[in-house]
Motif scaffolding. Structure first.
Motif, PDB file in Angstrom:
ATOM      1  N   GLU A 128       0.806  -1.223   0.000  1.00  0.00           N
ATOM      2  CA  GLU A 128       0.000   0.000   0.000  1.00  0.00           C
ATOM      3  C   GLU A 128       0.842   1.278   0.000  1.00  0.00           C
ATOM      4  OE1 GLU A 128      -2.683  -0.121   3.265  1.00  0.00           O
ATOM      5  OE2 GLU A 128      -3.678  -1.940   2.566  1.00  0.00           O
ATOM      6  N   SER A 129       2.110   1.167   0.375  1.00  0.00           N
ATOM      7  CA  SER A 129       2.951   2.365   0.414  1.00  0.00           C
ATOM      8  C   SER A 129       3.411   2.791  -0.979  1.00  0.00           C
ATOM      9  CB  SER A 129       4.169   2.135   1.315  1.00  0.00           C
ATOM     10  OG  SER A 129       5.056   1.199   0.727  1.00  0.00           O
ATOM     11  N   LEU A 130       3.271   1.914  -1.962  1.00  0.00           N
ATOM     12  CA  LEU A 130       3.692   2.233  -3.330  1.00  0.00           C
ATOM     13  C   LEU A 130       2.557   2.896  -4.090  1.00  0.00           C
ATOM     14  CD1 LEU A 130       5.539  -1.084  -4.261  1.00  0.00           C
ATOM     15  CD2 LEU A 130       6.544   1.071  -3.456  1.00  0.00           C
ATOM     16  N   THR A 131       2.897   3.885  -4.896  1.00  0.00           N
ATOM     17  CA  THR A 131       1.906   4.542  -5.752  1.00  0.00           C
ATOM     18  C   THR A 131       2.458   4.642  -7.164  1.00  0.00           C
ATOM     19  OG1 THR A 131       2.760   6.740  -5.211  1.00  0.00           O
ATOM     20  CG2 THR A 131       0.940   5.919  -3.861  1.00  0.00           C
ATOM     21  N   ARG A 132       1.559   4.724  -8.119  1.00  0.00           N
ATOM     22  CA  ARG A 132       1.949   4.860  -9.523  1.00  0.00           C
ATOM     23  C   ARG A 132       2.337   6.313  -9.793  1.00  0.00           C
ATOM     24  NH1 ARG A 132       1.064   1.354 -13.521  1.00  0.00           N
ATOM     25  NH2 ARG A 132      -0.440   0.128 -12.354  1.00  0.00           N
ATOM     26  N   LEU A 133       3.409   6.505 -10.555  1.00  0.00           N
ATOM     27  CA  LEU A 133       3.864   7.859 -10.867  1.00  0.00           C
ATOM     28  C   LEU A 133       2.809   8.668 -11.607  1.00  0.00           C
ATOM     29  CD1 LEU A 133       7.507   7.253 -12.121  1.00  0.00           C
ATOM     30  CD2 LEU A 133       6.795   8.349 -10.009  1.00  0.00           C
ATOM     31  N   PHE A 134       2.256   8.071 -12.650  1.00  0.00           N
ATOM     32  CA  PHE A 134       1.240   8.702 -13.481  1.00  0.00           C
ATOM     33  C   PHE A 134       0.176   7.634 -13.747  1.00  0.00           C
ATOM     34  CE2 PHE A 134       5.509  10.000 -14.919  1.00  0.00           C
ATOM     35  CZ  PHE A 134       5.500  11.320 -14.491  1.00  0.00           C
ATOM     36  N   SER A 135      -1.033   8.043 -14.039  1.00  0.00           N
ATOM     37  CA  SER A 135      -2.052   7.038 -14.349  1.00  0.00           C
ATOM     38  C   SER A 135      -1.614   6.233 -15.573  1.00  0.00           C
ATOM     39  CB  SER A 135      -3.407   7.701 -14.599  1.00  0.00           C
ATOM     40  OG  SER A 135      -3.342   8.534 -15.724  1.00  0.00           O
ATOM     41  N   ASN A 136      -1.742   4.939 -15.495  1.00  0.00           N
ATOM     42  CA  ASN A 136      -1.380   3.992 -16.561  1.00  0.00           C
ATOM     43  C   ASN A 136       0.112   3.951 -16.872  1.00  0.00           C
ATOM     44  OD1 ASN A 136      -4.084   3.235 -16.935  1.00  0.00           O
ATOM     45  ND2 ASN A 136      -4.415   5.025 -18.214  1.00  0.00           N
ATOM     46  N   SER A 137       0.961   4.442 -15.983  1.00  0.00           N
ATOM     47  CA  SER A 137       2.402   4.419 -16.223  1.00  0.00           C
ATOM     48  C   SER A 137       2.969   3.023 -15.993  1.00  0.00           C
ATOM     49  CB  SER A 137       3.112   5.397 -15.285  1.00  0.00           C
ATOM     50  OG  SER A 137       4.511   5.291 -15.435  1.00  0.00           O
ATOM     51  N   VAL A 138       3.891   2.627 -16.848  1.00  0.00           N
ATOM     52  CA  VAL A 138       4.605   1.366 -16.660  1.00  0.00           C
ATOM     53  C   VAL A 138       5.950   1.607 -15.977  1.00  0.00           C
ATOM     54  CG1 VAL A 138       3.509   0.257 -18.640  1.00  0.00           C
ATOM     55  CG2 VAL A 138       5.684   1.455 -18.942  1.00  0.00           C
ATOM     56  N   LEU A 139       6.302   2.864 -15.751  1.00  0.00           N
ATOM     57  CA  LEU A 139       7.583   3.205 -15.137  1.00  0.00           C
ATOM     58  C   LEU A 139       7.474   3.187 -13.613  1.00  0.00           C
ATOM     59  CD1 LEU A 139       8.485   6.276 -17.369  1.00  0.00           C
ATOM     60  CD2 LEU A 139       9.313   3.927 -17.621  1.00  0.00           C
TER      61      LEU A 139
END
Length: 103
Positions: A9-20
């Motif tokens: 839960e501490s991880l978040t996506r950089l941008f919506s739909n980002s694979v990076l």
């Protein structure tokens, strides 16, 4: 990436739909990277480098791949993938009234 995000839960996506999983912005206005290896990056993974700005790409802003002994013209808008965790790289300066950024 989805497994990591679903299980921590501490991880978040950089941008919506980002694979990076991570990104670096070099805001310049005259971004120059000295020869380096990104030791924190996985050695077997690709690092994408995107050149941005307004500069004469024949005279400056080249990407330098030291281990390959290659200097490559790198126009604004160009994108390259290198294994930056094991490949020593840098870029050359741009002229006085030009701008170079990278992502």
């Amino acid at each position: 990436m989805e497994n990591l995000l679903d299980n921590d839960e501490s991880l978040t996506r950089l941008f919506s739909n980002s694979v990076l999983p991570a990104a670096t912005f070099n805001f310049g206005p005259k971004t120059v990277c000295f020869p380096h290896v990104d030791f924190g990056n996985l050695p077997f993974n690709w690092c994408w480098i995107w050149a941005l700005g307004s500069y004469d790409w024949v005279l400056g802003g080249h990407i330098v791949l030291w281990d390959l002994e290659a200097v490559i013209e790198f126009p604004p808008g160009s994108l390259v993938a290198i294994p930056s965790g094991v490949c020593r790289h840098s870029n050359t300066r741009v002229r006085k009234k030009e701008q170079r950024y990278s992502f």
